[in-house]
Every structure is written in structure tokens, then in C-alpha cells.
Write an enzyme that holds these catalytic residues in place. Structure first.
Site, PDB file in Angstrom:
ATOM      1  N   ARG A 261       0.844  -1.202   0.000  1.00 46.79           N
ATOM      2  CA  ARG A 261       0.000   0.000   0.000  1.00 46.79           C
ATOM      3  C   ARG A 261       0.875   1.246   0.000  1.00 46.79           C
ATOM      4  O   ARG A 261       1.850   1.332   0.741  1.00 46.79           O
ATOM      5  CB  ARG A 261      -0.921   0.009   1.231  1.00 46.79           C
ATOM      6  N   ARG A 276       2.321   1.116  10.161  1.00 41.98           N
ATOM      7  CA  ARG A 276       1.854   1.593   8.850  1.00 41.98           C
ATOM      8  C   ARG A 276       2.991   1.488   7.845  1.00 41.98           C
ATOM      9  O   ARG A 276       3.776   2.414   7.674  1.00 41.98           O
ATOM     10  CB  ARG A 276       1.344   3.028   8.962  1.00 41.98           C
ATOM     11  N   GLU A 351      -5.718  -0.957  15.592  1.00 39.01           N
ATOM     12  CA  GLU A 351      -6.462  -1.870  14.707  1.00 39.01           C
ATOM     13  C   GLU A 351      -5.556  -3.010  14.252  1.00 39.01           C
ATOM     14  O   GLU A 351      -4.429  -2.792  13.807  1.00 39.01           O
ATOM     15  CB  GLU A 351      -6.968  -1.108  13.485  1.00 39.01           C
ATOM     16  N   SER A 354     -10.050  -5.741  10.452  1.00 36.57           N
ATOM     17  CA  SER A 354     -11.358  -5.168  10.111  1.00 36.57           C
ATOM     18  C   SER A 354     -12.187  -6.276   9.493  1.00 36.57           C
ATOM     19  O   SER A 354     -11.767  -6.888   8.497  1.00 36.57           O
ATOM     20  CB  SER A 354     -11.220  -4.006   9.123  1.00 36.57           C
ATOM     21  N   ARG A 393       1.480  -6.406  12.838  1.00 36.88           N
ATOM     22  CA  ARG A 393       0.906  -5.767  14.027  1.00 36.88           C
ATOM     23  C   ARG A 393       0.781  -6.765  15.181  1.00 36.88           C
ATOM     24  O   ARG A 393       0.904  -6.385  16.350  1.00 36.88           O
ATOM     25  CB  ARG A 393      -0.443  -5.137  13.687  1.00 36.88           C
TER      26      ARG A 393
END
Length: 429
Positions: A261, A276, A351, A354, A393
Site C-alpha cells: 500500500r 503503517r 487496529e 477489520s 501488528r
């Protein structure tokens, strides 16, 4: 993609849904183009009917030896008119499709209305937050002190926001991937896949990454190919442009892949550590279901993702995303947020998964349908996806939650066998 017929029949409800998302949408152009499309279709159909009738008459006249030249000239004009109208129809239909493809999904009625993540609704918490009797560190300091993470050399190899795992760090990342896949396959009934890490434009469009979020993607220069931002993209599209049998549902797929990303618009946020990154590892869960079971499957999907954290004994909480924080393709999303005690003086929830129900939004874009046993009419499946989990994460959460006063990190019991019996990570130097 939303159904045009549904929009026309439920215009106020659709406008209300867009308003909850703070999406400013003027439906006037869409409705005007739909009216044009109907008018064009009627004229084209009438002209084609006339051409068919007259062509039959011309054939009869020729057979009878009569002069049909005037009728032939008329049909040439009719054919030219049809050709012109077909081009106009194509332009109008393209405009309708371009409008629809940029519309986000409608939030489910249970989704809280809010402007951003500060207004997400807390659903539950799990686990006790560990109390430390020493000064704790964030995961990037722990990893670098142990010699298992090296962000400086990673930046030399590529640039900012890329990780380099070394020794026990690389082994722990691999252990997490294998552990997650094993749980989802053996306990939760998912079929393991190993999809391509590169997909085409059509596949990206099917799940909603294109055209709206192109700046967030890595495109291969000179090719109609993109690096996947998540394996949701290829797994959801496995049955694109197909009609499958109802007996195949629910389809449950899982995969480990790297994810890529650009993180456009996020510069300055979470620049340290593994939170990130431009490249990260993830184990993904995807479901294709019948419409009537999709929300039950969402709860099951959430439970499957939670199970990983429960086994690893990592504290977390679950929130329902509000309308302002909801993803483009989702109608309802649960976020699982893991406790990260080293992120600041008070610790933070971050997070880590999701879990979303997209209803038939993606299925319409990708044309994924199923046929029930008692009918010949195909229907669109419902698609769901969730991280099971974001591996980097999870790695970071383990370092922060299992850190010891001497700088070492205890390996969660469930991962010891995946680490060859090793129970503690000491400095690899």
C-alpha cells in the site's frame, strides 16, 4: 456497486445513506441519463422492428421480381440511424456506470452515525491489561535492541516504511503466519489458497479499490497490473463472472500474502515501527454467502479473527465503525483493536483486523452469482472479508505485551512449537 433499480425505487433512503457517510452526491445526472437510456432503447427497438419487417417485405418483393430499391434505400437510412443511436446509448450507459462505480455502499441501519473513528461504538473488551514494574518500550525499540528488526538497513534497501526482519524476528513472523493459517484451516473450516500477489485492473475494480483509490495502490509500469493491497482482492474474485451452485456456499477462503500500500495521505502518521508500512504480511479471511446468512457469517468471521488473539493471550477490544469511518465497500464493519502498551505513556489500542460485510456490493462489480436449487434465476452472492490477522501488528503486540525487564521477550505458549521449542527471544547479536 449499488443496483440502479434499487436506487430509483429507494432514492430517499439512498440519499440518506450517502448523507450519513458525509458523501455529497447529486443524483440528478444519473436519473437524467437513465431517462435518456430508456428513450434511446425504445427508439432503437422500434427501428430494429421496422427494419426486420421491411427486410422481410423486401425479400418477398425480390422473390416476386418487383422493384424494392426505394425500400432498400429506406432501410439503409434506418440502419445508419440505429448505428448512431447505438453510439449515443453506449455513451449514456458508460456515464451511468461511471457514476455508479464511484458510489460507496449504503451503511447498515445498525451502524452508528459519526464523523470519524472517535465516534466508533465500543462493543466489548477482552483480557486484562498487564501491569509492568519496569520502564516499557515500544516494539521498534525492543526489536532493534534484540537485533530482530532493522529499519535503518531496510530504508537503505528500499526506502522509508519497509521492515527488515532478522534471525528470531523473521522466525517469529513466519511462526505467526503458520499458526494463523493452521487455526483457520483446522478449527474454522477455511480453504487455504495461495493467490497471485499481482492482479489486473478488472480484479481491483471488482472489490472496490479502483477507480476511487488508485493513488493508494502500487501499479506496475507498462502493465495493467497492480500489487495487491490485501489478498481480499484475489480471493473475492475467484468466482468473478461465474454462476456457482448454492451448495458451494458459504465459500470460506484464507491466504497468507504480503500486502502493498502506498499509504497516500498518511505521511507523518505512525512513521515508526510496524504499524503503517508500504509492505506487510497478512493472513486474510474471505467469505461468499447467501444474502440471508451474511450477517450471521459476519459474527462468525469476527469470532474467527478474535480467536487468534485469545489463544495468544493478547488483550483487545471490538468496535463497530461509525458511518464516517466505514470503508467504501462495506455496509458494516467491526474493528478488532489490540492493546499496545508501549505506544505512549498510557498505551494505545491499535487496529489489527477489520471484519466487513459488503452485501452484494462487490459481487455486482465482479459479477459473482449463485443459483438456488429451486430456481433458475441467478442471484448475487454476499461477500465478507477480515484480517485473520495483520501479522506485523501481531508481531508488534507480542513484543510490547510480552517484553521483560532484561529486554528479552517471552514467546506466547501457542507459538513455542512453531519456534522449535524456543520460549524466549534474547539478543541475537
Amino acid at each position: 456497486m449499488l443496483d440502479l433499480k434499487y436506487i430509483k425505487n429507494n432514492l430517499e433512503a439512498v440519499k440518506n445513506g450517502m448523507g450519513k457517510r458525509k458523501a455529497k452526491v447529486d443524483f440528478t445526472l444519473l436519473l437524467n441519463n437513465e431517462d435518456k437510456r430508456k428513450i434511446l432503447l425504445l427508439e432503437i427497438e422500434a427501428l430494429r422492428h421496422k427494419r426486420n419487417v421491411v427486410s422481410s417485405d423486401i425479400a418477398k418483393m425480390k422473390k416476386a421480381g418487383e422493384n424494392a430499391s426505394s425500400f432498400i434505400a429506406q432501410m439503409k437510412e434506418v440502419s445508419e440511424r440505429i448505428k448512431k443511436l447505438d453510439k449515443e446509448l453506449s455513451i449514456v450507459e458508460t456515464a451511468i456506470n461511471d457514476f455508479l462505480i464511484l458510489l460507496p455502499n449504503i451503511p447498515h441501519e445498525d451502524v452508528p452515525v459519526g464523523k470519524d473513528d472517535t465516534e466508533n461504538r465500543l462493543e466489548k473488551t477482552y483480557g486484562e491489561l498487564k501491569k509492568f514494574n519496569f520502564k516499557i518500550k515500544p516494539h521498534w525499540e525492543i526489536g532493534e535492541d534484540l537485533g530482530i528488526l532493522d529499519f535503518t538497513r531496510a530504508a537503505k534497501l528500499t526506502g522509508a516504511r519497509f521492515p527488515l526482519y532478522l534471525g528470531n524476528g523473521a522466525r517469529l513472523e513466519r511462526a505467526l503466519i503458520n499458526f494463523m493459517l493452521d487455526i483457520h484451516i483446522t478449527q474454522h473450516g477455511y480453504t487455504e489458497t495461495l493467490p497471485p500477489f499481482i492482479v489486473n485492473k478488472t480484479t481491483m475494480t471488482g472489490t472496490g479499490q479502483l477507480p476511487k483509490f488508485e493513488e493508494d495502490l502500487f501499479k506496475l509500469e507498462g502493465w495493467d497490473y497492480y500489487l495487491i493491497p490485501t489478498s481480499e482482492v484475489p480471493m473475492t474474485n475467484i468466482y468473478a463472472k461465474e454462476i456457482i451452485d448454492e451448495s458451494m456456499l458459504p465459500c470460506k477462503f484464507t491466504a497468507y500474502t504480503p500486502c502493498f500500500r502506498s499509504e497516500a495521505g498518511s505521511y507523518g502518521r505512525d512513521t515508526k515501527g510496524l504499524i503503517r508500512q508500504h509492505q506487510f504480511n497478512k493472513v486474510e479471511l474471505v467469505k461468499l454467502t447467501t444474502p440471508e446468512t451474511s450477517f450471521d457469517e459476519l459474527e462468525s468471521l469476527l469470532s474467527n479473527a478474535e480467536k487468534i488473539l485469545q489463544i495468544l493471550e493478547l488483550p483487545y477490544r471490538v468496535v463497530t465503525l461509525c458511518t464516517g469511518d466505514l470503508g467504501f465497500s462495506a455496509t458494516k464493519t467491526y474493528d478488532i483493536e489490540v492493546w499496545m502498551p508501549g505506544q505512549d505513556d498510557k498505551g494505545l489500542y491499535r487496529e489489527i483486523s477489520s471484519c466487513s460485510n459488503c452485501l452484494d456490493f462487490q459481487a455486482r462489480r465482479a459479477n459473482i452469482r449463485f443459483r438456488r436449487n429451486n430456481t433458475n434465476k441467478p442471484e448475487f452472492v454476499h461477500t465478507l472479508n477480515g484480517s485473520g490477522l495483520a501479522v506485523g501488528r501481531t508481531f508488534a503486540a507480542i513484543l510490547e505485551n510480552y517484553q521483560q525487564a532484561d529486554g528479552s521477550v517471552i514467546i506466547p505458549e501457542a507459538l513455542v512449537s512453531y519456534m522449535g521449542g524456543q520460549k524466549v527471544i534474547h539478543n541475537d547479536a
